[in-house]
Design a protein around this motif. Structure first.
Motif, mmCIF file in Angstrom:
data_model
loop_
_atom_site.group_PDB
_atom_site.id
_atom_site.type_symbol
_atom_site.label_atom_id
_atom_site.label_comp_id
_atom_site.label_asym_id
_atom_site.label_seq_id
_atom_site.Cartn_x
_atom_site.Cartn_y
_atom_site.Cartn_z
ATOM 1 N N UNK A 85 0.871 -1.180 0.000
ATOM 2 C CA UNK A 85 0.000 0.000 0.000
ATOM 3 C C UNK A 85 0.903 1.222 0.000
ATOM 4 N N UNK A 86 1.104 1.812 -1.175
ATOM 5 C CA UNK A 86 2.004 2.969 -1.305
ATOM 6 C C UNK A 86 1.334 4.266 -0.899
ATOM 7 N N UNK A 87 0.028 4.281 -0.918
ATOM 8 C CA UNK A 87 -0.707 5.468 -0.494
ATOM 9 C C UNK A 87 -2.173 5.136 -0.321
ATOM 10 N N UNK A 88 -2.822 5.783 0.637
ATOM 11 C CA UNK A 88 -4.258 5.567 0.857
ATOM 12 C C UNK A 88 -4.832 6.815 1.526
ATOM 13 N N UNK A 89 -5.993 7.236 1.066
ATOM 14 C CA UNK A 89 -6.595 8.454 1.608
ATOM 15 C C UNK A 89 -8.095 8.398 1.348
ATOM 16 N N UNK A 90 -8.867 9.050 2.187
ATOM 17 C CA UNK A 90 -10.312 9.137 1.932
ATOM 18 C C UNK A 90 -10.833 10.525 2.259
ATOM 19 N N UNK A 91 -11.802 10.958 1.467
ATOM 20 C CA UNK A 91 -12.379 12.298 1.581
ATOM 21 C C UNK A 91 -13.892 12.211 1.429
ATOM 22 N N UNK A 92 -14.571 13.325 1.703
ATOM 23 C CA UNK A 92 -16.034 13.321 1.685
ATOM 24 C C UNK A 92 -16.554 14.579 1.004
ATOM 25 N N UNK A 93 -17.668 14.417 0.295
ATOM 26 C CA UNK A 93 -18.346 15.563 -0.315
ATOM 27 C C UNK A 93 -19.297 16.198 0.707
ATOM 28 N N UNK A 94 -19.810 17.356 0.347
ATOM 29 C CA UNK A 94 -20.835 17.993 1.177
ATOM 30 C C UNK A 94 -22.043 17.065 1.287
ATOM 31 N N UNK A 129 -9.162 14.441 -4.883
ATOM 32 C CA UNK A 129 -8.290 14.854 -3.790
ATOM 33 C C UNK A 129 -7.691 13.646 -3.088
ATOM 34 N N UNK A 130 -8.522 12.629 -2.827
ATOM 35 C CA UNK A 130 -8.006 11.416 -2.186
ATOM 36 C C UNK A 130 -6.951 10.752 -3.067
ATOM 37 N N UNK A 131 -7.197 10.737 -4.382
ATOM 38 C CA UNK A 131 -6.234 10.147 -5.304
ATOM 39 C C UNK A 131 -4.925 10.918 -5.300
ATOM 40 N N UNK A 132 -5.026 12.234 -5.260
ATOM 41 C CA UNK A 132 -3.822 13.065 -5.232
ATOM 42 C C UNK A 132 -3.017 12.798 -3.963
ATOM 43 N N UNK A 141 -20.711 9.990 -2.331
ATOM 44 C CA UNK A 141 -20.513 11.007 -1.298
ATOM 45 C C UNK A 141 -19.165 10.864 -0.598
ATOM 46 N N UNK A 142 -18.802 9.644 -0.216
ATOM 47 C CA UNK A 142 -17.537 9.407 0.471
ATOM 48 C C UNK A 142 -16.683 8.493 -0.396
ATOM 49 N N UNK A 143 -15.391 8.830 -0.512
ATOM 50 C CA UNK A 143 -14.532 8.095 -1.432
ATOM 51 C C UNK A 143 -13.165 7.833 -0.820
ATOM 52 N N UNK A 144 -12.722 6.595 -0.976
ATOM 53 C CA UNK A 144 -11.408 6.156 -0.511
ATOM 54 C C UNK A 144 -10.629 5.654 -1.712
ATOM 55 N N UNK A 145 -9.357 6.044 -1.784
ATOM 56 C CA UNK A 145 -8.501 5.648 -2.895
ATOM 57 C C UNK A 145 -7.193 5.102 -2.338
ATOM 58 N N UNK A 146 -6.762 3.970 -2.868
ATOM 59 C CA UNK A 146 -5.498 3.363 -2.452
ATOM 60 C C UNK A 146 -4.669 3.037 -3.691
ATOM 61 N N UNK A 147 -3.351 3.129 -3.537
ATOM 62 C CA UNK A 147 -2.410 2.740 -4.578
ATOM 63 C C UNK A 147 -1.639 1.525 -4.069
ATOM 64 N N UNK A 148 -1.643 0.450 -4.843
ATOM 65 C CA UNK A 148 -0.937 -0.771 -4.472
ATOM 66 C C UNK A 148 0.106 -1.090 -5.531
ATOM 67 N N UNK A 149 1.279 -1.538 -5.075
ATOM 68 C CA UNK A 149 2.362 -1.870 -5.983
ATOM 69 C C UNK A 149 2.994 -3.200 -5.597
ATOM 70 N N UNK A 150 3.486 -3.911 -6.597
ATOM 71 C CA UNK A 150 4.263 -5.100 -6.358
ATOM 72 C C UNK A 150 5.743 -4.800 -6.472
ATOM 73 N N UNK A 151 6.571 -5.653 -5.877
ATOM 74 C CA UNK A 151 8.016 -5.480 -6.015
ATOM 75 C C UNK A 151 8.411 -5.649 -7.473
ATOM 76 N N UNK A 152 9.437 -4.937 -7.942
ATOM 77 C CA UNK A 152 9.876 -5.069 -9.341
ATOM 78 C C UNK A 152 10.214 -6.519 -9.670
ATOM 79 N N UNK A 153 9.836 -6.924 -10.882
ATOM 80 C CA UNK A 153 10.085 -8.295 -11.299
ATOM 81 C C UNK A 153 11.347 -8.374 -12.130
#
Length: 349
Positions: free
Chosen positions: A226-235, A251-254, A337-349
């Protein structure tokens, strides 16, 4: 982040329209055993357990405590629960692992939608003063979003049908999918959404195991870091939002680092075809990205588990060597309304 944390195992049930013969615990036990077996762990090896579900589906308060029978709460375990999709339970477990207090975590989520009317149940999450008294259900609100997209020129009904057809075709390769293959668009449910534009109603559960650092490498041949993970919410008020866009997803993706380098796979939690259009635009995904190779929520949408499944499916592709850098998205609430975004990576092959 001071620790590397990875998804090292993922398991899920076969998603079904009904599972009347099973309780939540009976539905959970096989998938919990499966995911622990995949990681080569026992319950006693888990440092932290976190679950996601909703009492509104079960129709009784603190229903999640009964699900602990499937985990085994004695001898006492370190446990927590979120009244959200399991993706947010994974976020809590991830923060727990960051503290260094534990090296492993079990995250699970489940939902039985078949006993009642999901469209009625989900009205309980609306603004109780201005929106809920009007009784708009989840499909009606999604139709408002779809019509806004069409009016803005971002989509049309054939384009939405294309999203459904591609998702269901991808679901044919997913043995756990509830719907797959050629599924007709059907009649209008709420115009402009037809049956094929809407998610199936069904029951299911999912679980993942997280591990930190070298422990992850020992448990999994190719961990999904998990290289990055974030969650945000709309009005909360729908009237002040542009339903054709999802600033919280962007925004969560950024913050999660999605835009730093291209991803090759995206598992998007888009229960309605129109929502995939919104998410693709917010996440800047082009045709080079494989979107929802599992079939996504249009193939199986167990409430409270579908978002966790998106993370698990993305991680599983990394485990199998089918992806190197994947995006996973989860949503909750009306019209993304609510959104969570995560970036996942594998080790280089």
């Amino acid at each position: 982040m001071t620790r590397e944390i990875a998804v090292v195992a993922f398991g899920q049930t076969d998603h079904r329209r009904t599972s009347d013969e099973l309780s939540e615990v009976e539905m959970l036990i096989p998938v919990l055993h499966d995911v622990l077996d995949r990681a080569g762990l026992k319950t006693a090896d888990i440092g932290f357990t976190c679950s996601g579900s909703t009492d509104y589906l079960a129709g009784r308060a603190f229903s999640f405590t009964m699900a602990l029978d499937g985990v085994g709460a004695w001898p006492p375990i370190s446990e927590s629960h979120v009244e959200m999709d399991g993706a947010w339970a994974l976020y809590e477990a991830w923060t727990k692992l960051l503290t260094g207090d534990v090296d492993t975590a079990l995250v699970y989520a489940y939902g039985k939608s078949s006993p009642g009317s999901v469209r009625d149940v989900l009205t309980r999450q609306l603004d109780p003063y201005y929106v809920a008294p009007l009784w708009p259900d989840s499909v009606a609100l999604a139709a408002l979003q779809a019509q806004a997209l069409i009016d803005a020129g971002h989509a049309d009904e054939p384009a939405l049908a294309g999203v459904a057809a591609r998702s269901r075709a991808s679901g044919a390769a997913n043995s756990h999918a509830q719907l797959s293959g050629s599924v007709p668009q059907g009649d209008y449910v709420v115009r402009p959404l037809r049956t094929g534009d809407c998610p199936p109603i069904g029951d299911g559960a999912a679980a993942v195991v997280l591990a930190a650092g070298e422990r992850a490498r020992r448990l999994c041949e190719r961990p999904a870091w998990i290289r990055g993970i974030d969650h945000r919410i709309e009005a909360h008020a729908l009237g002040v939002r542009d339903l054709t866009d999802s600033p919280s997803t962007r925004l969560a993706a950024d913050k999660a680092g999605v835009f730093e380098r291209p991803v090759d796979t995206a598992e998007l939690h888009a229960p309605f075809t129109s929502q995939e259009v919104v998410l693709r635009r917010a996440l800047r995904l082009d045709d080079r990205v494989t979107v929802n190779p599992s079939g996504g929520a249009l193939a199986a949408n167990p409430i409270m588990a579908a978002g966790l499944i998106r993370i698990g499916e993305a991680a599983a592709r990394i485990h199998r060597g089918e992806s190197d850098r994947a995006l996973a998205h989860a949503t909750s609430g009306p019209c993304l309304q609510q959104n969570l975004v995560a970036v996942l990576e594998g080790d280089p092959r």
